[in-house]
Every structure is written in C-alpha cells, then in structure tokens.
Design an enzyme around this catalytic site. Structure first.
Site, PDB file in Angstrom:
ATOM      1  N   HIS A 176     -53.316 -20.015   4.434  1.00 27.70           N
ATOM      2  CA  HIS A 176     -53.130 -19.660   5.855  1.00 27.70           C
ATOM      3  C   HIS A 176     -54.339 -19.829   6.813  1.00 27.70           C
ATOM      4  O   HIS A 176     -55.164 -18.821   6.612  1.00 27.70           O
ATOM      5  CB  HIS A 176     -52.673 -18.222   5.717  1.00 27.70           C
ATOM      6  N   CYS A 223     -48.526 -23.251   3.840  1.00 24.12           N
ATOM      7  CA  CYS A 223     -47.922 -22.470   3.062  1.00 24.12           C
ATOM      8  C   CYS A 223     -46.690 -23.146   2.262  1.00 24.12           C
ATOM      9  O   CYS A 223     -46.748 -24.152   2.024  1.00 24.12           O
ATOM     10  CB  CYS A 223     -47.827 -20.892   3.198  1.00 24.12           C
ATOM     11  N   GLU A 271     -54.192 -19.349  10.009  1.00 23.85           N
ATOM     12  CA  GLU A 271     -54.383 -18.151  10.636  1.00 23.85           C
ATOM     13  C   GLU A 271     -54.846 -16.862  10.337  1.00 23.85           C
ATOM     14  O   GLU A 271     -54.957 -15.818  10.869  1.00 23.85           O
ATOM     15  CB  GLU A 271     -52.840 -18.140  11.298  1.00 23.85           C
TER      16      GLU A 271
END
Length: 216
Positions: free
Chosen positions: A197, A87, A199
């Site tokens: 992202h 990001c 994750e």
C-alpha cells in the site's frame, strides 16, 4: 512536506473494495487532481486511473465487473492510458486467484496465479523492503532499504511474462520476500501495480506515487 508534480487528473475507481479515501489523500499530496468515482467517462478520460482493492479476490472481481471496471481497465490499456493497481487491485490483474481452494478468474492482463503466501506467519502484515530493477521508474529516487507497508495473505510467486520483441520494453518486476519471494510490483507499459500500500507507506510511498504521476 508537500510534493508537487503538476496537476494531473487521477480517478480512484470506486467499486466498493478499496481504501479510496487514503488513496485520494496520498495522490493529492503527490500533486494530483483526484476524484473518487465509478463514472465510466470520467474514469476513461482521466490522465491516470488507480484501482484499489481489499478483501477477497473473487469478491473484488465481482464488484469491479458490476461497476464496469473491467471494461474501463481494458479500454484504457488498449489505448495506452495509464492504470495502476494496489494490493488486491494488483492481484486481479493476473489470470486467476485461488482462495480456500476456489479458483476465480481475474482480468488476465498478466499470466499467473494469485495463491496463498508460503510462509510460517500469515498474513504478511507490516513493513518490508523490496528488490526493484535498477532501471525502475516506479522506485526512482528511493533507497534500496526503503520499506513499504504490506497487508496480504495471497501473492504471485512466479512471473512468466517476458518480452522477446526488441521494440517493446520488457516488464520490470519488483520482488519482496515473506517466506518465499513474491511479486511486489510490476511496471509493464501503461500498466503498473503494487502489492503493498503506497498510500500507507509514508514518505517512500509518497515518492512512489509522485513517480507514477510524473509519467502521466
């Protein structure tokens, strides 16, 4: 499902501007031995360094420099040691960022300017597909319609770095579109990054992190 790639040591660099706990959990799921720290030596000696980032470009740069993260990234890359940005952690790898008309200098690992998204709806928030090169290592094993989670109002719309040396692999650039196409990910030697992202991107994100860890 637990994914395993062996026990590679990955440091999530904690400079105050990132979802470090989410990144830690995702990397651990992908099989890494993860530590959250800003310790210079640990960050230098890890198999992989992950640089997260949320918030404003200029603030992230200030926080990174205060923690000597700019030195860590530069020293690791000078030695061919893997670094991955996520990001705003990707955005600060470019030469500069412009927010609210104010320009801030980035790490300048790549030429280019992070600027406001050119779209009717901003921020770009939610799931989106990407267009990855056929030989991408980062997106290996992922379907073309795999979706990743984005939350951002700024991006790089123009990629200018090319490699004309046949002994050096050209950067692999992945694109996505929100209004206008923008850079969604880059694989460039030891330096990889994603605007989305991983994750927070479910199984697709877990596979992507696994792919990175397998290269460490």
């Amino acid at each position: 499902m637990e994914l395993s790639t062996g026990s590679k040591r990955v440091v999530v660099f904690d400079y105050g501007f990132g979802n470090v706990r989410s990144a830690e959990r995702a990397l651990a799921r992908a099989g890494a031995d993860v530590e959250i720290t800003r310790d210079f030596d640990k960050a230098m000696n890890a198999d992989g360094l992950l640089v997260p980032g949320v918030g404003a470009f200029a603030a992230c740069m200030e926080g990174l420099k205060a923690a000597r993260g700019d030195w860590v990234v530069d020293r690791r890359l000078s030695g061919g040691r893997p670094v991955m940005g996520i990001c705003v952690g990707m955005q600060i790898l470019f030469a500069r960022g412009i927010e609210h008309g104010v320009q801030a200098e980035g790490l300048d690992e790549w030429p280019g300017t992070v600027e406001p998204l050119q779209a009717d709806v901003v921020p770009h928030m939610g799931w989106n597909t990407v267009e990855a090169p056929a030989d991408s290592q980062l997106f290996a094993g992922l379907d073309a319609d795999a979706r990743f989670y984005f939350v951002h109002s700024y991006a790089v719309h123009d990629w200018t770095l090319e490699s004309h040396n046949p002994l050096i692999a050209a950067p692999k650039v992945t694109w996505s579109t929100h209004g206008k196409p923008f850079v969604a990910a880059v694989e460039n030697g030891a330096l990889w990054a994603t605007q989305f992202h991983p994750e927070k991107s479910g199984d697709a994100g877990a596979q992507l992190l696994t792919n990175w860890i397998e290269t460490l």
